[in-house]
Scaffold this active site. Structure first.
Site, PDB file in Angstrom:
ATOM      1  N   HIS A  94       0.844  -1.200   0.000  1.00  0.00           N
ATOM      2  CA  HIS A  94       0.000   0.000   0.000  1.00  0.00           C
ATOM      3  C   HIS A  94       0.883   1.255   0.000  1.00  0.00           C
ATOM      4  CE1 HIS A  94      -2.933   2.990   1.136  1.00  0.00           C
ATOM      5  NE2 HIS A  94      -3.865   2.132   0.790  1.00  0.00           N
ATOM      6  N   GLU A 164      -4.146   1.947  -7.588  1.00  0.00           N
ATOM      7  CA  GLU A 164      -4.596   2.954  -6.630  1.00  0.00           C
ATOM      8  C   GLU A 164      -3.666   4.166  -6.705  1.00  0.00           C
ATOM      9  OE1 GLU A 164      -6.598   2.420  -2.614  1.00  0.00           O
ATOM     10  OE2 GLU A 164      -4.480   2.344  -2.134  1.00  0.00           O
TER      11      GLU A 164
HETATM   12  P1  PGA Z   1      -9.875   5.724   0.192  1.00  0.00           P
HETATM   13  O1  PGA Z   1      -8.646   4.771   0.541  1.00  0.00           O
HETATM   14  O2  PGA Z   1     -10.991   4.833  -0.316  1.00  0.00           O
HETATM   15  O3  PGA Z   1     -10.214   6.391   1.488  1.00  0.00           O
HETATM   16  O4  PGA Z   1      -9.406   6.664  -0.841  1.00  0.00           O
HETATM   17  C1  PGA Z   1      -8.331   3.685  -0.265  1.00  0.00           C
HETATM   18  C2  PGA Z   1      -7.035   3.052   0.172  1.00  0.00           C
HETATM   19  O5  PGA Z   1      -6.060   3.783   0.383  1.00  0.00           O
HETATM   20  O6  PGA Z   1      -6.955   1.829   0.313  1.00  0.00           O
END
Ligand code: PGA
Length: 254
Positions: A94, A164
């Site tokens: 992450h 992401e």
């Molecule tokens: P968010 O976070 O949905 O609050 O943007 C997603 C993540 O970082 O896993």
């Protein structure tokens, strides 16, 4: 057709075990009511065991793992220990860990190999830091190759790639969700890289999901994209109503 997967990443929330179990119960109810969606709940490690007790249809996810199986690694937890308490999915790489804890592609690679070796699924997070279209292929390509190159081919099916972009994560200053076009472009690119490293079939069958400010209102725009297999949900996963609506939406996707 595979089910869409919704991963609830609670990050370092909530504050108490009572709140964690209560929220998990509600998410479990949504998962049981919408079996056409695959739901993964990823609480902080301290709440894994109590949350595991209330999950039946929803799967248990961890937010991190160490790559060794046992030994002198103070503060770490092994894949085997995770699996032993019922964890089936582990979020790896992450951006918050890369940023705050210096997690490198090499570390991410070792974690994925260890998770897959233990028979669990690794949810590999990748994404560029700044919102400038040109950065996506370079950053995402380097992260993907760094994490996956040298992985046993038989382990690739244990990897779910989450695109992401850091600029889209709700807690990033000035965040806004990626557009469906951004997400699609990245998903296509991810498949291309996986195809180049492990062969075209691996690229086609890889599971790719989107994360970054996903909520009940915008989730359909991502899930409706061809080749998008689900979503990683942070902030909205702490709100039972939001997450239930997201799960309902995922179950309705064909
Ligand atoms: P968010 O976070 O949905 O609050 O943007 C997603 C993540 O970082 O896993």
């Amino acid at each position: 057709m595979d089910k869409k997967i919704i991963v609830a990443n609670w990050k370092m929330n909530p504050a108490s075990v009572g709140d964690a179990v209560a929220l998990a119960r509600k998410i479990e109810r949504a998962a049981a009511a919408h079996l056409r969606a695959e739901v993964v709940v990823a609480p902080p490690a301290v709440f894994l065991t109590p949350v595991a007790r209330v999950l039946k249809k929803a799967a248990l996810g961890a937010q991190n793992v160490f790559w060794e199986q046992a030994g002198p690694y103070t503060g770490e937890m092994s894949p085997a220990q995770m699996k032993n308490i019922g964890v089936s999915h582990v979020i790896v790489g992450h951006s918050e860990r890369r940023e705050n804890l210096g997690e490198t592609d090499e570390m991410v690679h070792r974690k994925i190999a260890a998770v897959a070796g233990a028979g669990m699924a690794a949810i590999l997070c990748i994404g560029e830091r700044h919102r400038a279209g040109a950065d996506m292929p370079a950053e995402v390509g380097a992260q993907l190759k760094g994490a996956l190159s040298g992985l046993k081919k038989s382990f690739v099916k244990n990897v779910i790639v989450c695109y992401e972009p850091v600029w889209a994560i709700s807690t990033t200053f000035g965040a806004r969700p990626a557009t469906a076009d951004d997400a699609l472009r990245a998903a296509v690119y991810v498949r291309k890289i996986i195809g180049a490293v492990f062969g075209p079939a691996a690229g086609r069958t890889a599971r790719v999901i989107y994360g970054g400010s996903v909520n009940a209102k915008n989730v359909a725009s991502f899930l409706g994209l061809g080749g998008m297999d689900g979503a990683l949900v942070g902030s909205a996963s702490l709100d039972e109503k939001e997450l239930s609506a997201i799960v309902r939406r995922a179950a309705a996707e064909k």
